[in-house]
Design an enzyme around this catalytic site. Structure first.
Site, PDB file in Angstrom:
ATOM      1  N   TYR A  56     -24.450  -6.009  25.232  1.00 16.68           N
ATOM      2  CA  TYR A  56     -23.235  -5.303  24.788  1.00 16.68           C
ATOM      3  C   TYR A  56     -22.082  -5.430  25.781  1.00 16.68           C
ATOM      4  O   TYR A  56     -22.273  -5.849  26.902  1.00 16.68           O
ATOM      5  CB  TYR A  56     -23.512  -3.885  24.340  1.00 16.68           C
ATOM      6  CG  TYR A  56     -24.010  -2.830  25.299  1.00 16.68           C
ATOM      7  CD1 TYR A  56     -23.946  -2.944  26.667  1.00 16.68           C
ATOM      8  CD2 TYR A  56     -24.531  -1.647  24.766  1.00 16.68           C
ATOM      9  CE1 TYR A  56     -24.385  -1.929  27.488  1.00 16.68           C
ATOM     10  CE2 TYR A  56     -24.967  -0.613  25.583  1.00 16.68           C
ATOM     11  CZ  TYR A  56     -24.892  -0.763  26.944  1.00 16.68           C
ATOM     12  OH  TYR A  56     -25.323   0.237  27.748  1.00 16.68           O
ATOM     13  N   GLU A  57     -20.891  -5.122  25.299  1.00 16.60           N
ATOM     14  CA  GLU A  57     -19.651  -5.392  26.059  1.00 16.60           C
ATOM     15  C   GLU A  57     -19.531  -6.869  26.437  1.00 16.60           C
ATOM     16  O   GLU A  57     -18.941  -7.214  27.458  1.00 16.60           O
ATOM     17  CB  GLU A  57     -19.552  -4.515  27.318  1.00 16.60           C
ATOM     18  CG  GLU A  57     -19.645  -3.034  27.079  1.00 16.60           C
ATOM     19  CD  GLU A  57     -18.588  -2.491  26.126  1.00 16.60           C
ATOM     20  OE1 GLU A  57     -17.553  -3.157  25.949  1.00 16.60           O
ATOM     21  OE2 GLU A  57     -18.827  -1.421  25.545  1.00 16.60           O
ATOM     22  N   GLY A  58     -20.052  -7.708  25.575  1.00 20.31           N
ATOM     23  CA  GLY A  58     -20.007  -9.151  25.835  1.00 20.31           C
ATOM     24  C   GLY A  58     -21.296  -9.619  26.477  1.00 20.31           C
ATOM     25  O   GLY A  58     -21.643  -9.184  27.575  1.00 20.31           O
ATOM     26  N   ARG A  69     -16.866  -3.233  31.067  1.00 15.21           N
ATOM     27  CA  ARG A  69     -17.735  -4.272  31.637  1.00 15.21           C
ATOM     28  C   ARG A  69     -18.146  -3.940  33.061  1.00 15.21           C
ATOM     29  O   ARG A  69     -19.312  -4.092  33.427  1.00 15.21           O
ATOM     30  CB  ARG A  69     -17.015  -5.633  31.576  1.00 15.21           C
ATOM     31  CG  ARG A  69     -17.033  -6.191  30.184  1.00 15.21           C
ATOM     32  CD  ARG A  69     -16.232  -7.465  30.028  1.00 15.21           C
ATOM     33  NE  ARG A  69     -16.403  -7.936  28.651  1.00 15.21           N
ATOM     34  CZ  ARG A  69     -15.887  -9.063  28.169  1.00 15.21           C
ATOM     35  NH1 ARG A  69     -15.153  -9.850  28.935  1.00 15.21           N
ATOM     36  NH2 ARG A  69     -16.114  -9.405  26.913  1.00 15.21           N
TER      37      ARG A  69
END
Lengths: 596, 596
Positions: free
Chosen positions: B437-439, B297
């Site tokens: 992406y990655e949350g 992140r």
């Protein structure tokens, strides 16, 4: 799910906010009764959903392509345009004398919105023809009208606007294409035009290029530009097609979006000179071109709104369908993502901005109709002035927000949004052209500042603000937190807009760069306040309907909620924008070029 | 012009805002003197400009492709990754024991930024390997470390994260992949994973998949997920490659952006079961995966900043080069468009947001180093808490703003921006993945609200706000309109952020949906206030340098101007955002599902 025209919302705006009843009583608009208008919209909705929307994603995947000077459009476009033309949709707003239906702009506008909403790339060909028709109606000779208008209005032929050259984008003073007068009264045209939308295609028998060029000895700059008709095929006296003209498409662009619509590089005169006919008088080309551009600018605003609606519908459908994670308030299993608050926020962002922009645009269309048809000249002039103030806002604000809406739409889809098959990404790509062509947002803002605010000392703007305040007074009579919030933020928005109008009108002479440093933010602020005003009007009317015991309570309650959302999330930004405009120019302008 | 790392700005932030001197005095960081750091950055800048940046646009035009289960990456990627690995860039921040260079995060972060800035699609392979390395360092057995770490750290192999399944995107509770224990202590893995970045490629000898799956009888939900190593090729005891594992790429996605990076659908176990080894303990997979995700992140935040810098540089170069229209203040002929106020405004938007996000991220990296290396345990814990508060902001805010920056970048280019050859459109497309992406940003905001604000009752947030107020006090000592404006808006921003933190911490139990309806706006507000704080600190330090008679006055003056711009244009939005968060949830949540 494919695009469906939001008929109910469109009719609500037309009837309740944009005074369709009044428009239908204007001289020459008597055929446009609310019943007729509704029937026209229903027919249009059916047509675009059935024939045009299905081509949107397919056209993106298989764009138009160039081969040996010809452009082959995406599969189905040619047939669809034939149907579009034959059903009379190209002529909806054009005079019956030339094969049109002569309906008011207020009735034509929702049809335009739905065409763009269904398929931006397809709808562009019609938008460009509309512009050519407007220019010929205003500036063309009787012979030109007789020759070109009916085929354009009936969609047998299409039109183009040829302004841009490699060195002349926003700056038309730099146009270099040449027009050399011939003994027979025609001109030979030489030059290169770029970014010509539908400059070449296979969807119509002929293409009527309207081309800016300079005659010999014309003055420098924009005062030396003339407008010419340069048909792809010459037209014989009997209307049949003659020789191929010396105007050729040498390539089309590989673009971020609207891929189905060919964007042509046109070469005029490489083989001896393209034959052109002067429209109106020499050196008045820019003036005539502005007729096309103003029509087209309003149309591009409708593109923003149509695209936003499509992106919103797709996001709602996905959010209702996609199951993921439990409800925050607690649920046994996973729920559809429309239950998650941030998905809601994104959908309300999309919905409220789309509704606000639509309402403002339709009100603009209604003003246009009054400006053209009202019996009283002074009333016509008044309506024209307000309409002209709104055009750059409708173009600039509706398209800027369409990019926010399309972006939110991708975000609602999560990872699937980034996959092209989903279709959400297409809106994100398509939307990006809307703030650029027919004048960037900065060009719209220049127009709003210069011609529309400074020239009359802010008079028209202040007149609108006075109307906003009248709505505030109506809001004050209504109870509840929603109306209180709407009123508070609308009042602050009006105060901020007024301060900015005073600043703009008052500082143009002394500090022109500072004023223009805030011009785009002024345009957006005006959009938010005037769009928010329409949302407030809708909320007031909805409360009246509810009080009267409407059987459609859900629809009217949603209108109040959406107005409340718009107030808290958009109108509440007005003071920050005022700061950016009035104080923020210092930071915009202070660096020297070499500090970048 | 191709991307050039903004070395001067990076070093300014490292030295003046992020305390590089202090970091280099931490135990274990002694090698990272400011001189060494500068040399590392210079070398990295040279490498990415020479070898990586030139592949960016080419990779977009000719993406990686799939054929018969194999993925062929864009031309030059394989060779470039070999150079990248051999020069030791993959191991920059990883332990020397496993072939890395063991440099602090503060020194590694600018190198990561420039790699992403040069070529997002290429840099992703390194980002994913970093995540796998982190997870193995934390949770892997000694044998796993011995087997996998050195090849990963030296870039001989690469790593992947396998979380997502068709029915399990953000919601990992829904993971269904199965892991069946075998007599030899391994597991057979079965399932489908989607959206696997560099899940298959030809740039390294082996790919180490880290895969989430459920063992038989594991508890439901996230508490029943375990983490497995599933190599593409089995690894023999001597480290050589053995048999091909039953993990196969069945397709790659057709995406909006980052087209050169293959996004794979991986099928595990279609031919009898993929052999996997359990990492750590059963059912603790999510915890380990979060180690990878937190590293990733922060890395995605750096992608946002790197991409913004690239888009900015390209827009500046175009604005200086493109000549169009006269200067508003009057000029004989047309000028380069950087003279036009709205182009300035767009460039300052881009520049100031990029600088603010960079400064906040580097400060975060410095906190990470103190959290890992400081001699005092309490100081480590304090720094860790602040770092963890910042991670969702660095990820969420830096990536959201990168989309604004990329959009402004296209806009600066006008019509040319819409043509793919120009390259500006690629940033606009590439940037859209970063908030997903990655949350997604909403997932980051959930983390910020739940784990980072509510859990400690807003204590860490309030600690940061107290530091903002200390900077306000320093601003108060400085004269002039710039510092007055910065101070005013920073003070208001701090007050608004504090009110929101109180609201979030105070209403979570009673009205969780209302709190989460404002979570993303809270995240953005925190980014603007804390990023604006870094800009203010930079301005204060710059004034000190100027007062001390610096020979680089132009650089420091520009820092003050840019901080002023950020204050008027971004910090000034804080009160509107506070309204949207605290009052705006009503409009977010009021509609029923069928009203959409």
């Amino acid at each position: 799910m494919s695009y469906q025209a939001p008929l109910k919302d469109m009719l609500f705006v037309m009837n309740e906010l944009a005074n369709l009843q009044g428009v239908s009583q204007l001289p020459g608009c008597e055929d446009a009764s609310p019943e007729t208008a509704e029937a026209v919209l229903e027919e249009s909705a059916k047509f675009v959903a059935g024939e045009i929307a299905p081509l949107n994603h397919a056209g993106d995947k298989e764009p138009s392509y160039w081969k040996d000077g010809n452009v082959f459009t995406s599969k189905g476009f040619k047939e669809a345009f034939k149907q579009f033309a034959e059903a009379g949709w190209q002529g909806l707003q054009h005079p019956a004398d030339f094969g049109g239906q002569g309906l008011p702009k207020l009735v034509g506008t929702p049809c335009v919105e739905m065409l763009h909403g269904a398929n931006l790339a397809f709808a562009l060909v019609a938008l460009l023809s509309d512009g050519a028709i407007e220019a010929l109606l205003t500036a063309g000779s009787d012979e030109m009208k007789a020759t070109y208008l009916e085929p354009l209005v009936t969609g047998k032929w299409t039109g183009t606007m040829n302004l841009t050259e490699p060195q002349a984008g926003s700056d038309l003073a730099a146009v270099r294409s040449r027009a050399v007068p011939q003994d027979d009264g025609t001109y030979k045209i030489f030059g290169t035009k770029i970014f010509i939308t539908y400059g070449e295609h296979d969807m119509a028998e002929n293409i009527i290029h309207l081309v800016l060029a300079r005659t010999p000895n014309a003055p420098e700059g924009v005062k030396g530009i003339s407008l010419f008709i340069v048909p792809k095929f010459m037209v014989n006296a009997d209307g049949s097609l003659g020789a191929r003209n010396d105007a050729h498409c040498v390539s089309i662009e590989h673009k971020l979006g609207i891929k189905a619509s060919p964007t042509a590089v046109l070469q005029f005169g490489d083989n001896g000179g393209a034959i052109g006919t002067l429209v109106g008088e020499e050196n008045r080309g820019l003036e005539y071109m502005f007729i096309m551009m103003n029509a087209a600018r309003f149309g591009v605003g409708m593109q923003g709104i149509g695209l936003s609606e499509n992106a919103y519908q797709q996001a709602v459908a996905f959010a209702k369908d996609r199951v993921q994670s439990r409800d925050l308030a607690g649920s046994a299993g996973p729920v559809s993502i429309i239950h998650h608050p941030d998905v809601r926020r994104l959908l309300m962002n999309m919905r409220s901005q789309t509704e606000a922009a639509r309402a403002l645009a339709y009100v603009g269309a209604s003003l246009y109709d009054a400006a053209h048809h009202h019996a009283d000249a002074a009333t016509r002039a008044e309506n024209q002035a307000v309409y002209e103030y709104l055009v750059p806002i409708i173009k600039g604000w509706s398209t800027e927000l369409s990019q926010d809406v399309a972006r939110d739409g991708v975000q609602v889809h999560g990872g699937m949004g980034f996959i092209e098959e989903t279709g959400a990404a297409q809106h994100y790509r398509d939307a990006k052209i809307l703030t650029i062509y027919e004048g960037t947002t900065a060009i719209q803002a220049n127009d709003l500042v210069g011609r529309k605010t400074v020239r009359d000392g802010g008079k028209v703007a202040k007149g609108l603000i006075a109307q906003v305040r009248a709505t505030e007074a109506e809001l004050a009579k209504l109870d509840g937190a929603d109306f209180a919030a709407i009123r508070k933020h609308l009042a602050q928005g009006a105060a901020d807009l007024e301060a900015v109008v005073d600043y703009v009108a008052g500082n143009m002479k002394t500090d022109i760069k500072a004023v223009f440093a805030g011009s785009v933010t002024y345009l957006k602020l005006a959009g938010i306040v005037l769009g928010g005003w329409q949302m407030a009007r809708a909320a007031v009317i909805s409360q009246q309907k509810l009080d009267a015991g409407s059987s459609d309570a859900s629809f009217y309650q949603a209108k109040i909620v959406t107005a409340r959302f718009f107030a808290d999330h958009f109108l509440a930004q007005s003071s920050g924008m005022r700061t950016a405009i009035i104080d923020g120019s210092a930071g915009v302008l202070a660096l020297s070029e070499d500090q970048f």
